[in-house]
Design an enzyme around this catalytic site. Structure first.
Site, PDB file in Angstrom:
ATOM      1  N   GLU A   1     -61.823  -8.250 -35.747  1.00  0.00           N
ATOM      2  CA  GLU A   1     -62.435  -8.251 -36.375  1.00  0.00           C
ATOM      3  C   GLU A   1     -63.406  -6.584 -36.302  1.00  0.00           C
ATOM      4  O   GLU A   1     -63.133  -6.441 -35.351  1.00  0.00           O
ATOM      5  CB  GLU A   1     -64.243  -9.848 -35.205  1.00  0.00           C
ATOM      6  CG  GLU A   1     -65.411  -9.223 -35.711  1.00  0.00           C
ATOM      7  CD  GLU A   1     -66.534 -10.582 -35.137  1.00  0.00           C
ATOM      8  OE1 GLU A   1     -66.293 -10.536 -33.656  1.00  0.00           O
ATOM      9  OE2 GLU A   1     -67.435 -10.889 -34.874  1.00  0.00           O
TER      10      GLU A   1
ATOM     11  N   SER B   1     -68.573 -11.711 -28.878  1.00  0.00           N
ATOM     12  CA  SER B   1     -67.396 -11.894 -29.387  1.00  0.00           C
ATOM     13  C   SER B   1     -66.831 -12.521 -28.764  1.00  0.00           C
ATOM     14  O   SER B   1     -66.913 -13.201 -27.362  1.00  0.00           O
ATOM     15  CB  SER B   1     -67.055 -10.153 -28.801  1.00  0.00           C
ATOM     16  OG  SER B   1     -66.603  -9.988 -27.172  1.00  0.00           O
TER      17      SER B   1
ATOM     18  N   LYS C   1     -81.975 -13.164 -22.347  1.00  0.00           N
ATOM     19  CA  LYS C   1     -81.910 -11.624 -21.302  1.00  0.00           C
ATOM     20  C   LYS C   1     -81.430 -10.932 -22.824  1.00  0.00           C
ATOM     21  O   LYS C   1     -80.407 -11.367 -23.114  1.00  0.00           O
ATOM     22  CB  LYS C   1     -80.632 -11.904 -20.533  1.00  0.00           C
ATOM     23  CG  LYS C   1     -79.797 -10.382 -20.190  1.00  0.00           C
ATOM     24  CD  LYS C   1     -78.996 -10.100 -20.058  1.00  0.00           C
ATOM     25  CE  LYS C   1     -78.029  -9.666 -21.178  1.00  0.00           C
ATOM     26  NZ  LYS C   1     -78.466  -8.420 -22.146  1.00  0.00           N
TER      27      LYS C   1
ATOM     28  N   GLU D   1     -79.106  -5.751 -24.387  1.00  0.00           N
ATOM     29  CA  GLU D   1     -79.371  -4.510 -23.794  1.00  0.00           C
ATOM     30  C   GLU D   1     -79.584  -3.284 -24.725  1.00  0.00           C
ATOM     31  O   GLU D   1     -80.478  -1.918 -24.682  1.00  0.00           O
ATOM     32  CB  GLU D   1     -79.314  -3.783 -22.616  1.00  0.00           C
ATOM     33  CG  GLU D   1     -77.475  -3.481 -22.668  1.00  0.00           C
ATOM     34  CD  GLU D   1     -76.478  -4.513 -22.843  1.00  0.00           C
ATOM     35  OE1 GLU D   1     -77.136  -5.933 -22.676  1.00  0.00           O
ATOM     36  OE2 GLU D   1     -75.319  -4.533 -22.096  1.00  0.00           O
TER      37      GLU D   1
ATOM     38  N   CYS E   1     -71.752 -12.747 -37.730  1.00  0.00           N
ATOM     39  CA  CYS E   1     -70.530 -13.667 -37.810  1.00  0.00           C
ATOM     40  C   CYS E   1     -70.393 -14.150 -39.382  1.00  0.00           C
ATOM     41  O   CYS E   1     -69.101 -14.847 -39.047  1.00  0.00           O
ATOM     42  CB  CYS E   1     -70.810 -14.677 -36.524  1.00  0.00           C
ATOM     43  SG  CYS E   1     -72.450 -15.471 -36.829  1.00  0.00           S
TER      44      CYS E   1
ATOM     45  N   PHE F   1     -76.266  -8.147 -30.638  1.00  0.00           N
ATOM     46  CA  PHE F   1     -77.257  -6.956 -30.642  1.00  0.00           C
ATOM     47  C   PHE F   1     -77.847  -7.538 -32.376  1.00  0.00           C
ATOM     48  O   PHE F   1     -78.847  -7.079 -32.491  1.00  0.00           O
ATOM     49  CB  PHE F   1     -76.418  -5.434 -30.865  1.00  0.00           C
ATOM     50  CG  PHE F   1     -75.502  -5.889 -31.357  1.00  0.00           C
ATOM     51  CD1 PHE F   1     -75.747  -5.382 -33.144  1.00  0.00           C
ATOM     52  CD2 PHE F   1     -74.197  -5.599 -31.002  1.00  0.00           C
ATOM     53  CE1 PHE F   1     -74.531  -5.364 -33.567  1.00  0.00           C
ATOM     54  CE2 PHE F   1     -73.289  -5.303 -31.522  1.00  0.00           C
ATOM     55  CZ  PHE F   1     -73.576  -4.808 -33.176  1.00  0.00           C
TER      56      PHE F   1
END
Lengths: 483, 143
Positions: free
Chosen positions: A383, A228, A175, A178, A283, A151
């Site tokens: 994280e 992740s 994809k 979402e 990240c 995201f």
């Protein structure tokens, strides 16, 4: 007012999903709903793969220079729509407009880099590997590839992979996340302007079911993903079971070491950017600030002072330096880590739990700083993916290197110093594979590989650079002799 | 309003060029300026070009490295009073243009100093400041 449900893009057509499962897309700055996204079915994914598979047979025969020309055209389309892409991204993801522009720039740089396919996809030849026998290796496309992006960089991350897949003659199924599907939907509308053959690129919205269908699909040759670490491990394992190529980039817990000989005032702006850029949701963000020796008090005081004055707000406001978090759920997760830090005994020097913002319905957490964090605390290990800094005071460079190497995740590590010897020692010994020296965000540009080590990267070939050309092609070796 | 980030500074610079272009366009429609049309038209075209140059800089020179806070640039210090040049005589029009040019020059010089870490953009601002100095000399000769 009812919001429309977003459409899939399959075989050159926009199609409404038949799924009754619908997710909501939020504006993080206001807490208002922006759109509905379908959680498409496995059948719809299958249809996209089928169309990509069919398109592959023709597309692989298109000369690489012609495929590159599509990318030249696409670059122009992206440049012409630069501001609109950037603003769409801010609306659904929340980052500040400058950050969004930076992201779109990086996306376009990958399109630019992919146009080097005519050189970067070349093979090799060697005559007389034995008497009268020649050998050559050719790089060939493999078929349909898929992408499962995160995201936090809705524009850029899919384009670490997609343009390279296309120029090397493969076809594609994306994809989008979402949580932030609008940016890629807009980008796919723009893609229509360059008239790619039907089926070469496809987009299927969805969630877990579409991901699993992609991972299991026998006609998908490889998957590129960013997520992740637990999800990256899952993708890697499942792709292994179905015999796919995979580049699964995972999470991070990056240390930023500040040596006693570093120039604090010159370093501060980039340190602030490192920890709070994209509201800590990247990240490459600094997560652990590790001053070494007697620089700690001055550094932390000045860092707190700067962080305190940051303007938090709607990313579209030109005054804003730091936007909201992506969703309410993520905000709650970050707040949970702040509570954890307090309960485990770290000193809360700056509390971002109730920031002064114009719209309290947005998903805001302000800059937060914990001092005197110890290595065993949760906030030093896990994280957080938010604007929470853990200050870990260390005594030596060796301690900093040991800490960087003690985590499973080994994405990036940075050092601030005036000493070439310290910088070399650090970059030589740390396991994380993106290293910044007096740079707080060690982000490789399109022509260098992007990806970490350890549990931050699963798979051999990274995104971008020359690695990605290897990922999307098979080296076919031809040995010949003529009688 | 303070200009606090890179995008904000460039947005303001583009706005400044567009406002100046709009003022010049209106001034050109005033018959009072008939004997200095060539100069004003050249200025107008330069403003339009500058606006494009700045948009390109905003588009191409933004990276994550430059999201550093900028301090000491206040919009109001560089904005000229909004006035309709159709109501003014030649002398007044030239004075208003000069006021705008002076403010633009100040802005580009100060912004170039504050955007030093973004050397490409700082160079663009310095170049635009230099152009402004030349324009101010040309304007002075028209009085």
């Amino acid at each position: 007012m009812s919001l429309p449900v977003m459409k899939n893009y399959i075989n050159g057509e926009w199609e409404q999903s038949k799924s009754t499962e619908i997710g909501k897309v939020w504006c993080p700055a206001t807490g208002e709903q922006l759109a509905n996204v379908p959680y498409s079915t496995a059948d719809e994914l299958n249809k996209a793969v089928e169309s990509a598979k069919e398109a592959f047979e023709e597309w692989r025969r298109v000369p690489p220079i012609t495929r590159a020309r599509y990318m030249f055209s696409l670059k122009e389309v992206f440049e012409d729509n630069f501001e609109e892409i950037s603003k769409t991204l801010v609306r659904e993801m929340g980052k500040a407009l400058d950050e969004s522009r930076g992201e779109v720039r990086r996306m376009i740089e990958n399109v630019e880099h992919s146009t080097g396919v005519t050189t970067l996809m070349m093979g090799n030849t060697l005559e007389d590997i034995a008497k009268g026998i020649d050998c050559r290796s050719e790089r060939q496309p493999l078929g349909v590839f898929g992408c499962i992006p995160p995201f936090n960089f809705p524009a850029m991350v899919p384009w670490w992979f997609l343009p390279y897949a296309l120029v090397t003659g493969n076809t594609y199924v994306l994809k989008p996340s979402e949580q932030v599907p609008m940016t890629q939907s807009f980008i796919f509308e723009l893609l229509e302007e360059i008239d790619l053959p039907e089926g070469v690129v496809n987009m299927v919205h969805g969630s877990v079911d579409v991901v699993n269908a992609m991972l299991d699909h026998p006609d998908i040759q490889g998957i590129s993903s960013v997520s992740s670490t637990p999800t990256a491990k899952y993708i890697y394992k499942r792709c292994g079971e179905t015999g796919k190529r995979v580049q699964a980039l995972g999470g991070a817990k990056n240390i930023v070491t500040v040596m006693p000989d570093s120039k604090i005032d010159k370093s501060l702006p980039s340190l602030i950017t490192s920890f709070y850029g994209c509201t800590g949701q990247r990240c490459l963000s600094g997560a652990v600030l590790a001053p070494v020796g007697d620089i700690a008090d001055e550094l932390v005081d000045k860092f707190v002072e700067q962080a305190k004055n940051m303007k938090v707000g709607d990313g579209l406001d030109p005054q804003t330096q730091m936007g909201p978090l992506v969703t309410q759920a993520h905000k709650e997760r970050v707040l949970g880590y702040i509570e954890k830090g307090i309960s485990e005994g770290a000193d809360l020097r700056l509390d971002g739990r109730n920031p002064d913002v114009d719209n309290p319905n947005g998903f805001y957490v302000g800059p937060t700083i914990f001092d005197n964090v110890t290595q065993d605390m949760t906030i030093a290990k896990e994280e957080i993916f938010g604007p929470v800094v853990s200050v870990l005071r260390l005594n030596s460079l060796e301690e900093a290197i040991d800490f960087a190497n003690s985590r499973g995740m080994a994405n990036a590590a940075c050092i601030y110093t005036s000493s070439g010897a310290s910088a070399r020692e650090f970059k030589y010994k740390v396991k994380p594979s993106m290293v910044g020296i007096n740079i707080g965000i060690a982000a490789p540009m399109a022509f260098f590989p992007f990806g970490g080590a350890g549990e931050s990267m699963f798979g051999a070939e990274k995104g971008q650079g020359q690695d990605v050309f290897q990922f999307f092609t098979d080296a076919k070796v031809v040995i010949n002799r003529w009688f | 309003m303070s200009l606090k980030n890179f995008g904000g500074v460039l947005d303001f610079a583009i706005q400044l060029e567009n406002q100046n272009a709009s003022f010049l366009q209106d001034a050109l429609n005033n018959p009072e300026t008939n004997d200095c049309q060539d100069t004003l038209e050249r200025f107008l075209n330069e403003n339009k070009k500058n606006s494009k140059t700045l948009s390109r800089a905003r588009q191409e020179n933004v990276t994550e490295m430059i999201l550093e806070p900028i301090q000491g640039l206040e919009e109001h210090s560089y904005q000229a009073e909004e006035i309709d040049p159709k109501q003014l005589n030649k002398q007044q029009i030239l004075e208003k243009i000069k006021e705008r040019e002076d403010k633009s020059l100040d802005f580009y010089e100060n912004a170039a100093e504050r955007l030093k870490p973004v050397s490409d953009v700082a160079s663009t601002f310095k170049r635009l400041a230099k152009k402004r100095r030349t324009r101010i000399e040309q304007l002075n000769s028209l009085f």
